[in-house]
Design a protein around this motif. Structure first.
Motif, mmCIF file in Angstrom:
data_model
loop_
_atom_site.group_PDB
_atom_site.id
_atom_site.type_symbol
_atom_site.label_atom_id
_atom_site.label_comp_id
_atom_site.label_asym_id
_atom_site.label_seq_id
_atom_site.Cartn_x
_atom_site.Cartn_y
_atom_site.Cartn_z
ATOM 1 N N LEU A 1 2.520 1.718 -3.447
ATOM 2 C CA LEU A 1 1.580 2.116 -4.496
ATOM 3 C C LEU A 1 0.856 3.420 -4.180
ATOM 4 O O LEU A 1 -0.100 3.781 -4.861
ATOM 5 N N ASN A 2 1.333 4.124 -3.166
ATOM 6 C CA ASN A 2 0.636 5.315 -2.688
ATOM 7 C C ASN A 2 0.442 6.372 -3.763
ATOM 8 O O ASN A 2 -0.601 7.011 -3.833
ATOM 9 N N VAL B 1 0.460 5.871 -7.023
ATOM 10 C CA VAL B 1 -0.055 5.298 -8.265
ATOM 11 C C VAL B 1 -1.569 5.487 -8.327
ATOM 12 O O VAL B 1 -2.258 5.354 -7.313
ATOM 13 N N ARG C 1 -4.990 1.776 -11.511
ATOM 14 C CA ARG C 1 -3.777 1.103 -11.978
ATOM 15 C C ARG C 1 -3.176 0.247 -10.862
ATOM 16 O O ARG C 1 -2.694 -0.862 -11.117
ATOM 17 N N ALA C 2 -3.231 0.761 -9.640
ATOM 18 C CA ALA C 2 -2.704 -0.007 -8.513
ATOM 19 C C ALA C 2 -3.470 -1.321 -8.348
ATOM 20 O O ALA C 2 -2.871 -2.383 -8.130
ATOM 21 N N CYS D 1 -0.921 -9.297 -2.212
ATOM 22 C CA CYS D 1 -1.866 -8.347 -2.803
ATOM 23 C C CYS D 1 -3.120 -8.201 -1.949
ATOM 24 O O CYS D 1 -3.878 -7.251 -2.122
ATOM 25 N N ARG E 1 -5.250 4.781 -8.386
ATOM 26 C CA ARG E 1 -5.823 3.649 -7.662
ATOM 27 C C ARG E 1 -6.293 2.531 -8.585
ATOM 28 O O ARG E 1 -6.170 1.351 -8.268
ATOM 29 N N THR F 1 0.838 -1.205 0.000
ATOM 30 C CA THR F 1 0.000 0.000 0.000
ATOM 31 C C THR F 1 0.869 1.250 0.000
ATOM 32 O O THR F 1 0.582 2.220 -0.711
ATOM 33 N N ILE G 1 -6.771 -0.336 -0.626
ATOM 34 C CA ILE G 1 -6.932 0.651 -1.700
ATOM 35 C C ILE G 1 -8.353 0.599 -2.252
ATOM 36 O O ILE G 1 -8.974 1.632 -2.522
#
Length: 414
Positions: A62-63, A65, A69-70, A104, A67, A59, A111
């Motif tokens: 990917l902050n 990125v 796409r994350a 994941c 959301r 998390t 997210i």
């Protein structure tokens, strides 16, 4: 509700299936790789540990990125992990696949919960989150029995092939239905779908930096929320982890009936998740107080009436209903108090759910090891939940009672 929520639910279904289906297939997997039941059990505990790590670590990574796409990147990780498990030539590769898929888990729900809450008006945020989590509960109700049957009929690898296909479907659904979010406030913004002009879709603020996300943990209420999550879920899993022993040794059910009894528990989970989300939207603090109190009573009552088959069935259904009714509210609470930077806090709360799983299993095991009988895990769960009720009560009191729900920043649809 937006169709995007159901795409997220499909992803949640696949993730829930990956987490729980191994429990029904553990004997077959262990025999195939020639490992002891204890070593085979690492496929479960290793997954849980990886969920906790990924819930915070991925998390954070990917902050910045987008959301959507994350979430797509996380589904690629999920697909790769289950494909590795399906093809695994050795136990070590199988464990690696489990860990890869688990990484994941926390980030997806963390997210996804933030994105789901931003897709609906403020008064429907918890309900939106409950729809996403409905995929997880559906996996418990339908997916796990079906996955176990599939693995026993066609080999355990067939189950992981099926989960891989579900991951591909979820990826396609998220790609097609989930809106992208703008992270730069200064960029041009096209009109949202359904908007009559570009001016109707105001740009969102830039995504918080990692330092800003971490600053959310300076809030005492965020920590109250995390502790409440650990204790609330820990209490339920204190009783649930050893429920097969309670049902067979105390209630007198045959071992062959346990999978179908767990479906009843899963029905309770599914219904409680939906009802709890709607109740939390009306009054979050009061809902959590009532649910924690009810869960304490249900676990205690279950321990007292477990010797009666009909009462055990009712208690099992209620344990699932009340236990999972807390989930949308617990997730919503931490997002409220970390409103300016909710993503990392949301992921941390998913990790807290898994810490609660471990706490409940450990506490229930202590009672069994001490020779206190097969209802002792239920008593242990009730005690943990009672402490959680005290934490929630103190948290609400410090806020002067029920608090105002902050409105989320709008999600920009491209």
């Amino acid at each position: 509700m937006p169709l995007a929520l159901y795409a997220l639910a499909i992803g949640g279904f696949g993730i829930g299936l990956t987490e729980f289906v191994i429990m029904g297939l553990l004997p077959e997997v262990g025999a195939d790789f020639g490992v002891t039941p204890t070593v085979a059990g690492y496929l479960i505990s290793g997954y849980a540990l990886a969920v906790a790590v990924g819930g915070v670590g991925l998390t954070a990574l990917l902050n910045r990125v987008d959301r959507k796409r994350a979430l797509l990147l996380l589904m690629v990780l999920f697909i790769a992990g289950n494909l590795t498990s399906a093809l695994a030539p050795t136990y070590e590769v199988m464990l690696a696949g489990r860990v890869l898929a688990a990484l994941c888990h926390g980030a997806f729900f963390g997210i996804g919960a933030v994105l789901a809450a931003g897709l609906v008006p403020v008064h429907r945020k918890a309900a939106a989150i409950s729809i996403m989590f409905a995929g997880l509960t559906t996996a418990t109700v339908l997916g796990v029995p079906f996955g176990t049957f599939l693995g026993q009929a066609f080999g355990w690898r067939s189950t992981f092939w099926a989960i891989t296909v579900i991951g591909v479907v979820a990826f396609a659904g998220i790609a097609a239905l989930v809106p992208a979010t703008k992270t730069a406030a200064t960029s041009a913004v096209p009109a949202a779908r359904g908007a009559t002009s570009a001016t109707e879709a105001a740009p969102s603020a830039s995504a918080p930096s990692l330092r800003t996300e971490l600053s959310a943990f300076r809030s005492t209420q965020v920590w109250f929320s995390l502790v409440a999550t650990v204790l609330g879920f820990g209490g339920m899993f204190g009783g649930f982890t050893y429920i097969a022993f309670t049902l067979t040794e105390v209630s007198g059910f045959a071992a062959t009936a346990v999978p179908w009894l767990l479906v009843l528990f899963g029905v309770g989970l599914f219904a409680g998740n939906i009802v709890g989300g709607r109740a939390a939207d009306r009054n979050l603090g009061r809902t959590l107080l009532v649910l924690f109190a009810l869960l304490t009573l249900v676990l205690s009552g279950f321990a007292l009436v477990a010797h009666l088959k009909w009462a055990a069935l009712v208690a099992l259904l209620l344990m699932g209903f009340v236990g999972f009714a807390t989930v949308p509210g617990l997730q919503m609470r931490i997002m409220d108090f970390a409103a300016k930077a909710p993503t990392l806090a949301s992921g941390a709360n998913i990790a807290a759910f898994n810490v609660g799983n471990a706490l409940g299993a450990w506490a229930g095991g202590l009672g069994l090891a001490a020779g206190l009988g097969y209802t002792s895990p239920l008593w242990a769960g009730a005690l943990i939940t009672l402490v959680g009720l005290a934490v929630i009560a103190v948290a609400v009191r410090l806020r002067g009672g029920e608090y105002a729900r902050p409105a989320p920043e709008p999600v920009q649809v491209l």
